[in-house]
Every structure is written in structure tokens, then in C-alpha cells.
Motif scaffolding. Structure first.
Motif, PDB file in Angstrom:
ATOM      1  N   ARG A 189      10.871   4.970  -0.759  1.00  0.00           N
ATOM      2  CA  ARG A 189      10.400   5.726  -1.911  1.00  0.00           C
ATOM      3  C   ARG A 189      10.299   4.837  -3.146  1.00  0.00           C
ATOM      4  NH1 ARG A 189       6.886   8.282  -4.079  1.00  0.00           N
ATOM      5  NH2 ARG A 189       7.409   9.638  -5.822  1.00  0.00           N
ATOM      6  N   THR A 190      11.291   3.976  -3.368  1.00  0.00           N
ATOM      7  CA  THR A 190      11.230   3.038  -4.499  1.00  0.00           C
ATOM      8  C   THR A 190      10.042   2.105  -4.351  1.00  0.00           C
ATOM      9  OG1 THR A 190      13.615   3.102  -4.906  1.00  0.00           O
ATOM     10  CG2 THR A 190      12.432   1.143  -5.665  1.00  0.00           C
ATOM     11  N   LEU A 191       9.832   1.619  -3.159  1.00  0.00           N
ATOM     12  CA  LEU A 191       8.720   0.720  -2.885  1.00  0.00           C
ATOM     13  C   LEU A 191       7.387   1.413  -3.182  1.00  0.00           C
ATOM     14  CD1 LEU A 191       8.169  -2.139  -1.796  1.00  0.00           C
ATOM     15  CD2 LEU A 191       8.010  -1.126   0.477  1.00  0.00           C
ATOM     16  N   GLN A 192       7.269   2.659  -2.800  1.00  0.00           N
ATOM     17  CA  GLN A 192       6.034   3.410  -3.063  1.00  0.00           C
ATOM     18  C   GLN A 192       5.792   3.558  -4.555  1.00  0.00           C
ATOM     19  OE1 GLN A 192       7.103   6.857  -0.768  1.00  0.00           O
ATOM     20  NE2 GLN A 192       5.907   6.214   1.026  1.00  0.00           N
ATOM     21  N   ARG A 193       6.855   3.840  -5.303  1.00  0.00           N
ATOM     22  CA  ARG A 193       6.703   3.986  -6.760  1.00  0.00           C
ATOM     23  C   ARG A 193       6.291   2.669  -7.401  1.00  0.00           C
ATOM     24  NH1 ARG A 193      11.491   7.272  -6.478  1.00  0.00           N
ATOM     25  NH2 ARG A 193      12.717   5.468  -7.149  1.00  0.00           N
ATOM     26  N   VAL A 194       6.896   1.580  -6.963  1.00  0.00           N
ATOM     27  CA  VAL A 194       6.579   0.264  -7.525  1.00  0.00           C
ATOM     28  C   VAL A 194       5.128  -0.113  -7.236  1.00  0.00           C
ATOM     29  CG1 VAL A 194       7.053  -2.214  -7.290  1.00  0.00           C
ATOM     30  CG2 VAL A 194       8.953  -0.594  -7.500  1.00  0.00           C
ATOM     31  N   ALA A 195       4.689   0.100  -5.992  1.00  0.00           N
ATOM     32  CA  ALA A 195       3.310  -0.226  -5.623  1.00  0.00           C
ATOM     33  C   ALA A 195       2.318   0.614  -6.419  1.00  0.00           C
ATOM     34  CB  ALA A 195       3.111  -0.033  -4.124  1.00  0.00           C
ATOM     35  N   ASP A 196       2.612   1.886  -6.585  1.00  0.00           N
ATOM     36  CA  ASP A 196       1.725   2.782  -7.323  1.00  0.00           C
ATOM     37  C   ASP A 196       1.623   2.359  -8.782  1.00  0.00           C
ATOM     38  OD1 ASP A 196       0.330   5.570  -7.378  1.00  0.00           O
ATOM     39  OD2 ASP A 196       1.735   5.647  -9.054  1.00  0.00           O
ATOM     40  N   ARG A 197       2.744   2.019  -9.401  1.00  0.00           N
ATOM     41  CA  ARG A 197       2.770   1.694 -10.829  1.00  0.00           C
ATOM     42  C   ARG A 197       2.203   0.320 -11.141  1.00  0.00           C
ATOM     43  NH1 ARG A 197       2.132  -0.027 -14.921  1.00  0.00           N
ATOM     44  NH2 ARG A 197       3.379  -0.018 -16.828  1.00  0.00           N
ATOM     45  N   TYR A 198       2.433  -0.650 -10.291  1.00  0.00           N
ATOM     46  CA  TYR A 198       2.091  -2.033 -10.634  1.00  0.00           C
ATOM     47  C   TYR A 198       0.892  -2.598  -9.871  1.00  0.00           C
ATOM     48  CZ  TYR A 198       6.455  -2.040 -13.187  1.00  0.00           C
ATOM     49  OH  TYR A 198       7.446  -1.739 -14.092  1.00  0.00           O
ATOM     50  N   VAL A 199       0.439  -1.911  -8.832  1.00  0.00           N
ATOM     51  CA  VAL A 199      -0.723  -2.385  -8.077  1.00  0.00           C
ATOM     52  C   VAL A 199      -1.826  -1.335  -8.051  1.00  0.00           C
ATOM     53  CG1 VAL A 199      -1.561  -3.283  -5.877  1.00  0.00           C
ATOM     54  CG2 VAL A 199       0.757  -3.871  -6.651  1.00  0.00           C
ATOM     55  N   GLY A 200      -1.451  -0.091  -7.807  1.00  0.00           N
ATOM     56  CA  GLY A 200      -2.444   0.972  -7.712  1.00  0.00           C
ATOM     57  C   GLY A 200      -2.873   1.258  -6.290  1.00  0.00           C
ATOM     58  N   LEU A 201      -2.197   0.650  -5.322  1.00  0.00           N
ATOM     59  CA  LEU A 201      -2.430   0.889  -3.905  1.00  0.00           C
ATOM     60  C   LEU A 201      -1.095   1.213  -3.246  1.00  0.00           C
ATOM     61  CD1 LEU A 201      -4.753  -2.168  -3.124  1.00  0.00           C
ATOM     62  CD2 LEU A 201      -5.489   0.202  -3.423  1.00  0.00           C
ATOM     63  N   SER A 202      -1.142   1.839  -2.077  1.00  0.00           N
ATOM     64  CA  SER A 202       0.097   2.118  -1.356  1.00  0.00           C
ATOM     65  C   SER A 202       0.651   0.830  -0.751  1.00  0.00           C
ATOM     66  CB  SER A 202      -0.162   3.123  -0.234  1.00  0.00           C
ATOM     67  OG  SER A 202      -0.925   2.500   0.806  1.00  0.00           O
ATOM     68  N   PRO A 203       1.961   0.784  -0.463  1.00  0.00           N
ATOM     69  CA  PRO A 203       2.517  -0.412   0.189  1.00  0.00           C
ATOM     70  C   PRO A 203       1.799  -0.749   1.492  1.00  0.00           C
ATOM     71  CG  PRO A 203       4.285   1.003  -0.604  1.00  0.00           C
ATOM     72  CD  PRO A 203       3.019   1.773  -0.777  1.00  0.00           C
ATOM     73  N   LEU A 204       1.453   0.271   2.271  1.00  0.00           N
ATOM     74  CA  LEU A 204       0.785   0.013   3.540  1.00  0.00           C
ATOM     75  C   LEU A 204      -0.591  -0.600   3.314  1.00  0.00           C
ATOM     76  CD1 LEU A 204       0.843   0.176   6.593  1.00  0.00           C
ATOM     77  CD2 LEU A 204      -0.053   2.516   6.437  1.00  0.00           C
ATOM     78  N   ALA A 205      -1.311  -0.130   2.308  1.00  0.00           N
ATOM     79  CA  ALA A 205      -2.634  -0.703   2.008  1.00  0.00           C
ATOM     80  C   ALA A 205      -2.511  -2.161   1.587  1.00  0.00           C
ATOM     81  CB  ALA A 205      -3.309   0.109   0.909  1.00  0.00           C
ATOM     82  N   ILE A 206      -1.469  -2.494   0.836  1.00  0.00           N
ATOM     83  CA  ILE A 206      -1.248  -3.885   0.417  1.00  0.00           C
ATOM     84  C   ILE A 206      -0.980  -4.764   1.642  1.00  0.00           C
ATOM     85  CG2 ILE A 206       0.284  -5.410  -0.878  1.00  0.00           C
ATOM     86  CD1 ILE A 206       0.747  -2.999  -2.798  1.00  0.00           C
TER      87      ILE A 206
END
Length: 283
Positions: A189-206
Motif C-alpha cells: 500500500r505504501t509503495l502504491q501511494r509513493v508511485a501514484d504521488r511521484y510517478v503517476g503510474l502504478s508500481p506494476l506499470a513501472i
């Protein structure tokens, strides 16, 4: 140190116009991965199509006609070059984007005009002779000065986002979001929030973007390696899963992409006296 020779993301390197990557100075490596500078001068009626599988990141780009912020993409993309022009862009790190745009998913798959007082004017003045390396270096110096003046020092969470990017980029064994969360010692969940806020893509998409970039580079560099072997080396369960991901993102199968590469090697690009590529045929 950032590897500015990293060819991932360039689907057809032989089609590039004159192109440089300049590493970020040490004090800006937390916000910028590198600067990139294309310069092109095409014959009248000619078109050079630049096909890309962009890094899962955003770019701030000063062009000959203005400044744009280009958001993260969800698939391959292209840009048709005509006439003559130039650009001076930055591949932003997650912590760098945070200082420029607060909701990167809002600019996913689009580019927007960006107000950067003083930046466009100083870089345009430096690029009066676009092919001159000294002028390009001066443009990068102006860019660095602007970034130092306008971006805040990254906080702990922004630096975690950078580490997330580093891990996915550098470790091809990371294939699942759980793998990445474990490596970073954070919850999914933390990883998802970080990816959303700082990249704009989901962790899996990255993760998938980096693996597919590597897959395209392998298919390009190793024309005799079986597609199934490339898939296995990238950690895919089988060739079918790799082919499905590749086709969905690039719009063509690995086999079709490899065939395009073979065809492309049979076409020679002309280079005019200014150093700009003349694409032999609109592509």
C-alpha cells in the motif's frame, strides 16, 4: 553515476536525429536523471518518425517554440519531426517531478504548457546555433541554474520514490509488486501511494515498462536469440506472457518488432552537413 548511454526506450536508434545526453551534475542527481538534446534539419517534405517506449517518468522540455511538461506514458509513442528544430529536455527523477507537478497522474499520456519564467529565454539564447556543442553546454548550465533556484530539497518520501526507480531499473529479477515492496521494506500500500504521488503510474506499470524496455533492447541487439529465451531471462513465466505484454504496450509482437529492426538495418540514413539526420523515407 547515471548511464547516459542507456539505450532503453529508443525503439529505432538509427532513426534518431543528432542527439546528446548530458549527465546531471552531482548536486542535481536526486531530481534529474539526465539532460537530452536532439537537433534536426530535414530536407523539405521529409519526415523522421521517432518511435519511443519512454521511461516511466516525466520530462520537462524546452523546445524552439516553448516549454512543455510531458507526463508519464502508458504505451509506446512517437513524434514526427519536420523541417528543423531542437529541444533541451530533462528526464526527471520522481523527486524532481514532485517539485514541478503535484498530481502526475493528471498529466499521464499528455503534455502541457509549462510556465518557467526565464528558462525558455535563456536556453533559446544559448541555442542560437543548435548544433554547436558549446551552446548546448551553456543551455544545460542555464537549465541547472533554474532547477537549483526552483526545486526544493527532496524529502524522505521523495527519496524513497527515487530508490524505487533505481531498484526497478537496475534489478531485472524484480517482476512483482510484492518483490519490490520487500526490497524497499515497505508495505504494498505504501509503495502504491509513493508511485501514484511521484510517478503517476502504478508500481506494476513501472516494473513492466523497464522489463519491456530491456526486452526490446535484447531483441534489437541479439537478433539470433530466441524470443522465448529473452522472455525467460526477463523472468516471464513463458513466451506467451511476454508476447502479450509486449504487443499490448508497443502495438506489435516481439517477432514483428525484430523484423522491423532487420528491415531498418537495410536502410541507410543520410546526414547533412549540419549533422542532422535525413530520414530516407517517411516512417
Amino acid at each position: 553515476m547515471t548511464d547516459t548511454g542507456d539505450s532503453r526506450g529508443l525503439l529505432y536508434p538509427t532513426r534518431l536525429p543528432t542527439f546528446r545526453r548530458v549527465p546531471a551534475p552531482d548536486d542535481l542527481t536526486d531530481v534529474v536523471r539526465w539532460f537530452w538534446i536532439p537537433v534536426w534539419r530535414l530536407a523539405p517534405g521529409r519526415t523522421s518518425r521517432q518511435n519511443l517506449l519512454p521511461f516511466p517518468a516525466s520530462n520537462l522540455v524546452v523546445q524552439h517554440d516553448g516549454t512543455v511538461l510531458s507526463g508519464p506514458t502508458t504505451s509506446a509513442s512517437y513524434r514526427d519531426l519536420h523541417g528543423h528544430g531542437w529541444a533541451v529536455g530533462t528526464l526527471l527523477r520522481p523527486a524532481g517531478l514532485a517539485g514541478i507537478h503535484q498530481a502526475p497522474k493528471e498529466i499521464r499520456d499528455i503534455e502541457i504548457g509549462f510556465e518557467a519564467p526565464g528558462l525558455y529565454e535563456s536556453i533559446r539564447a544559448a541555442m542560437t546555433d543548435p548544433g554547436n556543442v558549446a551552446g548546448q553546454d551553456l543551455a544545460v548550465e542555464h537549465y541547472c541554474r533554474w532547477l537549483r533556484e526552483h526545486l526544493l530539497e527532496p524529502d524522505e518520501t521523495a527519496l524513497l520514490a527515487n530508490t524505487m526507480e533505481d531498484v526497478v531499473s537496475g534489478d531485472r529479477s524484480v517482476l512483482r509488486v510484492d518483490d519490490l515492496a520487500e526490497r524497499l521494506a515497505v508495505s504494498v500500500r505504501t509503495l502504491q501511494r509513493v508511485a501514484d504521488r511521484y510517478v503517476g503510474l502504478s508500481p506494476l506499470a513501472i516494473i513492466r515498462r523497464y522489463r519491456l524496455q530491456e526486452g526490446a533492447a535484447r531483441l534489437r541487439a541479439e537478433p539470433d536469440t530466441a524470443v522465448g529465451d529473452v522472455a525467460a531471462d526477463l523472468g516471464y513465466a513463458d513466451q506467451a506472457h511476454f508476447t502479450s505484454d509486449f504487443t499490448r504496450t508497443l502495438g506489435m509482437s516481439p517477432t514483428a518488432y525484430r523484423r522491423d529492426q532487420r528491415d531498418q538495418r537495410g536502410v541507410s540514413s543520410e546526414v547533412d552537413a549540419s549533422g542532422g539526420e535525413r530520414s530516407p523515407d517517411p516512417s
